[in-house]
Every structure is written in C-alpha cells, then in structure tokens.
Write a protein that holds these residues in place. Structure first.
Motif, mmCIF file in Angstrom:
data_model
loop_
_atom_site.group_PDB
_atom_site.id
_atom_site.type_symbol
_atom_site.label_atom_id
_atom_site.label_comp_id
_atom_site.label_asym_id
_atom_site.label_seq_id
_atom_site.Cartn_x
_atom_site.Cartn_y
_atom_site.Cartn_z
ATOM 1 N N TYR A 33 0.771 -1.354 0.007
ATOM 2 C CA TYR A 33 -0.080 -0.166 0.076
ATOM 3 C C TYR A 33 0.898 1.319 -0.099
ATOM 4 C CZ TYR A 33 -3.114 -3.384 2.085
ATOM 5 O OH TYR A 33 -4.114 -4.823 2.382
ATOM 6 N N GLY A 34 0.239 2.303 -0.569
ATOM 7 C CA GLY A 34 0.982 3.599 -0.653
ATOM 8 C C GLY A 34 2.149 3.635 -1.927
ATOM 9 N N PRO A 35 3.100 4.928 -1.747
ATOM 10 C CA PRO A 35 3.735 5.002 -2.753
ATOM 11 C C PRO A 35 5.024 4.034 -2.564
ATOM 12 C CG PRO A 35 3.836 6.720 -1.267
ATOM 13 C CD PRO A 35 2.628 5.914 -0.834
ATOM 14 N N PRO A 36 5.320 3.537 -3.999
ATOM 15 C CA PRO A 36 6.389 2.487 -3.987
ATOM 16 C C PRO A 36 7.894 2.982 -3.479
ATOM 17 C CG PRO A 36 5.635 2.789 -5.999
ATOM 18 C CD PRO A 36 4.641 3.409 -5.330
ATOM 19 N N ASP A 37 7.955 4.457 -4.005
ATOM 20 C CA ASP A 37 9.092 4.843 -3.569
ATOM 21 C C ASP A 37 9.245 5.645 -2.397
ATOM 22 O OD1 ASP A 37 7.225 6.770 -4.471
ATOM 23 O OD2 ASP A 37 8.746 7.940 -5.832
ATOM 24 N N ALA A 38 8.266 5.349 -1.572
ATOM 25 C CA ALA A 38 8.444 6.168 -0.236
ATOM 26 C C ALA A 38 9.580 6.108 0.617
ATOM 27 C CB ALA A 38 7.126 5.787 0.802
ATOM 28 N N GLY A 39 9.845 7.001 1.479
ATOM 29 C CA GLY A 39 11.054 7.094 2.277
ATOM 30 C C GLY A 39 11.114 5.957 3.438
ATOM 31 N N THR A 40 9.950 5.706 3.725
ATOM 32 C CA THR A 40 9.598 4.533 4.951
ATOM 33 C C THR A 40 8.925 3.460 4.504
ATOM 34 O OG1 THR A 40 9.836 6.448 6.554
ATOM 35 C CG2 THR A 40 8.744 4.525 7.095
ATOM 36 N N THR A 41 9.394 2.270 4.606
ATOM 37 C CA THR A 41 8.572 1.037 4.442
ATOM 38 C C THR A 41 8.486 0.254 5.783
ATOM 39 O OG1 THR A 41 9.391 0.758 2.044
ATOM 40 C CG2 THR A 41 8.527 -1.205 3.512
ATOM 41 N N ILE A 42 6.911 0.183 5.859
ATOM 42 C CA ILE A 42 6.530 -0.764 7.080
ATOM 43 C C ILE A 42 6.139 -2.003 6.810
ATOM 44 C CG2 ILE A 42 5.092 -0.678 8.932
ATOM 45 C CD1 ILE A 42 4.774 2.351 9.023
ATOM 46 N N VAL A 43 6.676 -3.250 7.196
ATOM 47 C CA VAL A 43 6.338 -4.333 7.025
ATOM 48 C C VAL A 43 5.689 -4.903 8.184
ATOM 49 C CG1 VAL A 43 7.225 -6.881 6.571
ATOM 50 C CG2 VAL A 43 8.511 -4.951 5.599
ATOM 51 N N MET A 44 4.321 -5.225 7.992
ATOM 52 C CA MET A 44 3.454 -5.659 9.220
ATOM 53 C C MET A 44 3.374 -7.187 9.113
ATOM 54 S SD MET A 44 0.593 -2.618 8.943
ATOM 55 C CE MET A 44 1.243 -0.776 8.943
ATOM 56 N N VAL A 45 3.355 -7.613 10.426
ATOM 57 C CA VAL A 45 3.049 -8.994 10.507
ATOM 58 C C VAL A 45 1.650 -9.210 11.551
ATOM 59 C CG1 VAL A 45 4.148 -11.411 11.217
ATOM 60 C CG2 VAL A 45 5.533 -9.662 10.272
ATOM 61 N N HIS A 46 0.733 -10.064 10.982
ATOM 62 C CA HIS A 46 -0.497 -10.132 11.477
ATOM 63 C C HIS A 46 -0.472 -11.190 12.629
ATOM 64 C CE1 HIS A 46 -1.953 -13.823 9.768
ATOM 65 N NE2 HIS A 46 -1.522 -13.177 8.520
ATOM 66 N N GLY A 47 -1.443 -11.357 13.514
ATOM 67 C CA GLY A 47 -1.546 -12.114 14.631
ATOM 68 C C GLY A 47 -2.093 -13.586 14.122
ATOM 69 N N ASP A 51 -5.532 -12.742 9.064
ATOM 70 C CA ASP A 51 -4.600 -12.385 7.804
ATOM 71 C C ASP A 51 -4.512 -11.059 7.551
ATOM 72 O OD1 ASP A 51 -6.911 -11.231 7.047
ATOM 73 O OD2 ASP A 51 -7.568 -12.881 5.484
ATOM 74 N N HIS A 52 -4.163 -10.581 6.239
ATOM 75 C CA HIS A 52 -3.676 -9.190 6.125
ATOM 76 C C HIS A 52 -4.695 -8.061 6.633
ATOM 77 C CE1 HIS A 52 -5.536 -9.759 2.229
ATOM 78 N NE2 HIS A 52 -5.784 -8.388 2.217
ATOM 79 N N HIS A 53 -6.165 -8.644 6.369
ATOM 80 C CA HIS A 53 -7.031 -7.724 6.703
ATOM 81 C C HIS A 53 -7.190 -6.969 7.981
ATOM 82 C CE1 HIS A 53 -8.772 -10.178 2.907
ATOM 83 N NE2 HIS A 53 -9.241 -8.961 2.940
ATOM 84 N N GLY A 54 -6.539 -7.745 8.957
ATOM 85 C CA GLY A 54 -6.764 -7.324 10.408
ATOM 86 C C GLY A 54 -5.803 -6.021 10.507
ATOM 87 N N LEU A 55 -4.703 -5.787 9.900
ATOM 88 C CA LEU A 55 -3.869 -4.521 9.865
ATOM 89 C C LEU A 55 -4.244 -3.481 8.948
ATOM 90 C CD1 LEU A 55 -0.559 -6.327 10.969
ATOM 91 C CD2 LEU A 55 -2.239 -5.241 12.382
ATOM 92 N N GLU A 56 -5.089 -3.788 8.063
ATOM 93 C CA GLU A 56 -5.373 -2.565 7.193
ATOM 94 C C GLU A 56 -6.008 -1.266 7.947
ATOM 95 O OE1 GLU A 56 -6.730 -4.609 2.916
ATOM 96 O OE2 GLU A 56 -8.357 -4.443 4.246
ATOM 97 N N ARG A 66 5.172 3.316 2.706
ATOM 98 C CA ARG A 66 4.918 2.137 1.970
ATOM 99 C C ARG A 66 4.630 0.924 2.944
ATOM 100 N NH1 ARG A 66 9.217 -1.759 -0.792
ATOM 101 N NH2 ARG A 66 7.858 -3.418 -1.803
ATOM 102 N N SER A 67 3.492 0.478 3.076
ATOM 103 C CA SER A 67 2.890 -0.487 3.973
ATOM 104 C C SER A 67 3.166 -1.756 3.336
ATOM 105 C CB SER A 67 1.647 -0.016 4.705
ATOM 106 O OG SER A 67 1.840 0.872 5.447
ATOM 107 N N VAL A 68 3.477 -2.846 3.645
ATOM 108 C CA VAL A 68 3.637 -4.219 3.285
ATOM 109 C C VAL A 68 2.984 -5.086 4.123
ATOM 110 C CG1 VAL A 68 4.992 -6.014 2.186
ATOM 111 C CG2 VAL A 68 5.766 -3.931 1.889
ATOM 112 N N LEU A 69 1.665 -5.755 3.735
ATOM 113 C CA LEU A 69 0.987 -6.819 4.605
ATOM 114 C C LEU A 69 1.136 -8.007 3.814
ATOM 115 C CD1 LEU A 69 0.023 -4.298 5.858
ATOM 116 C CD2 LEU A 69 -2.107 -5.388 6.248
ATOM 117 N N ALA A 70 1.322 -9.202 4.513
ATOM 118 C CA ALA A 70 1.154 -10.521 3.922
ATOM 119 C C ALA A 70 0.444 -11.358 4.626
ATOM 120 C CB ALA A 70 2.648 -11.114 3.695
#
Length: 319
Positions: A33-47, A51-56, A66-70
C-alpha cells in the motif's frame, strides 16, 4: 449485510498492489500500500488466525508510507511452508522467523535510501522478535499488543487454558470433523465478544464480522495446530535482549492476554525501547484504536537519533 468498515474511506484512498512470492516452499500473498518509492517502508506481521485484513486499519493511517502486509504461511490465501519436502520447515517460531527474514530480503528495500520499520501484532510480535534475534535487520521496530510473557500467565489465563483444550480436541478428532471443529463460528464469536472492549455498537458489529469472515481462513488442521502451539509456547521476552533497533511497544490497559506490568518488564529488557499504553482498549488495538496507535508510531518515528534520519529526511528532504 456486511457492516461497513470505519476505515474504508481512508484505505480506499491509498493505492495498493498485490503479488505472489515463493518463500521456503510455499507461496506468500502480499499487498503493498502507498507510494512504492516512499522514504519509509513498514512491513507488518499479523496475529494468530488472522490475515492481512486485520492490520489494514493501521495501514489506513499511513498514506505516505509504503506498507507491506502478507498473509502468514498457511493462513489467509498464502500456502503453507514446505513441511514434508526437502526443506522440512515447520510452522513454529523458527519457521515463521525464517519466512519473515526471507520475505524482507525479497522486498529489496534499499537501506541507504529507505527507512525499514518492522511491525508485529500479538503472535506477529513474537515472530518479529524471533526474526530480529536471528539476524533480521531493521531501522525501527513496533510491537502492538506484544505477547510480553507466557500467555497462560495473563490476567485471564483461564481463557488461554480453554483455548488449549479447544485445540487439543481439534487435534484428537479425525481429520474432517477436527477441521470443522477448529472453524466453529460459535467459538469465533465467543472469542470476538470477549476481546472487543469498545462500546460503539457499530464498531463491535464490524469487528465480529471481520472475525467471522477471516478467522477461519487457514489451509489445514496441521498448520493451525502448530501455529497455536507456537503462540502459547513462546513470547517476546525470550528475545528481548537481542532486539537492538529502537523499539516501540504499543500496549493497552485492558488486554486480557498480557497485563501492563508484563509490558513494563519487557520494555526494561529491550536495550532501546519505550512503551505507550492506550486506555480503554484490549488486545484489538488495530481494530479499535488504530488512529491512536498510529499517532504513537508517528511520534516514535519522528524522534531524532544520532545517525538515524527522520522519516521526511529518508524521503529526500535535506534539513
């Protein structure tokens, strides 16, 4: 009728892409999510069992990052790890740790120009902590509702013991009835009612719907049983001394799994950590108070640290 998400408008305004990546013999589905060239990337790991919906709802608060959820392997629509093949990777803490380290490696984050933040919620906090202790490199760490002590020692440890019994029955039953037992909607609703603390009727309905729709999304009985065993057999305190990046703990005063006193002991055990306790919320901070959690995260990331750029500097600003 599906209850509307309180965060849908914010989330819909953020561009998102989806891709599939091969990791440790399985296929991981991830969303960026967000701009691919953002200065900050947040990789989020759910509980656990999410699944990824919980951290949306948290993602919705960070439109400029740039937020990355798997979906964790074996949950959501990600396939399990290679348990029976040549790799022999189990769905335990070490297996999920290896998965996260490989996932971050495949993202290709340029640490020279991008600030890498790794965030874990609940069971995800244990996975993140284990991965950091086993070599994952990150600039900052955020643990939301971290499992700071053994789950059985929590303020409502009886619920965890009931959960242990529930999963033991699921393992004891033959395959098909055992799988159905582990996906009982009645149990899901009981858990959801117990964990939700908000008095907002609309928000409660949405939380219950989220759990009804996604809590049973796991590939097979073996995956969920192994992951449950990992979730109650490990906690962040085991890895605390080896979490070296600046770390923020976002806890809550009504968390039935980990009391504030355990969070205070945990923050003292991590070399560079600080603790924010949100009031009037339990273990579902990501659903009930994502804005307040995001504000705490933003303040944490804005701290000036020697040799560590602020988010806007990482994005290219020269002060």
């Amino acid at each position: 009728m599906i209850p509307p998400s309180p965060y849908a408008r914010q989330l819909d305004a953020i561009p998102v892409t989806r891709e599939s990546v091969d990791i440790l013999g399985g296929t991981t589905e991830l969303w960026s999510y967000g701009p691919p060239d953002a200065g900050t990337t947040i990789v989020m790991v759910h509980g656990f069992r999410g699944d990824h919906h919980g951290l949306e709802p948290l993602v919705a608060q960070f439109p400029d990052y740039r937020s990355v959820l798997a979906d964790l392997p074996g949950f959501g629509i990600s396939t399990p790890l290679d348990v029976d093949g040549a790799l022999g990777v189990r769905h335990d803490i070490h297996g999920y740790s290896a998965w996260l380290r490989e996932l971050v490696g495949q993202l290709g984050v340029d640490r020279g120009t991008t600030r890498l933040v790794v965030l874990g919620h609940s069971f995800g906090s244990i996975i993140v902590s284990a991965a950091l202790s086993e070599g994952l490199r990150a600039d900052d760490v955020v643990l939301v509702n971290p499992i700071a002590a053994p789950a059985l020692s929590g303020p409502r440890g009886i619920l965890t013991r009931l959960a242990v019994f529930y999963y033991k029955v699921g393992a004891w039953l033959p395959e098909r009835p055992g799988f159905a037992w582990l996906r009982l909607r009645l149990v899901t609703r009981f858990i959801s009612i117990t964990m939700a603390k908000t008095r907002d009727a609309g928000l409660r309905r949405w939380i219950h719907d989220q759990h009804d729709r996604f809590f049973g999304a796991f590939t097979n009985r073996r995956v969920v049983l192994d992951a449950f065993e990992a979730s109650v057999s490990n906690d962040v305190s085991e890895y605390a001394s080896r979490i070296t990046p600046p770390t923020l703990l976002v806890a809550s005063d009504r968390d039935d799994i980990t009391p504030v006193s355990a969070q205070e002991r945990l923050v003292a055990a991590i070399p560079d950590a600080r603790l924010v306790v949100l009031e009037g919320v339990g273990h579902l901070v990501h659903y009930e108070k994502p804005r307040e959690a995001a504000a705490a995260i933003e303040a944490f990331l804005a701290e000036r640290r020697p040799g560590h750029p602020r988010p806007e500097q990482a994005a290219g600003e020269v002060s």
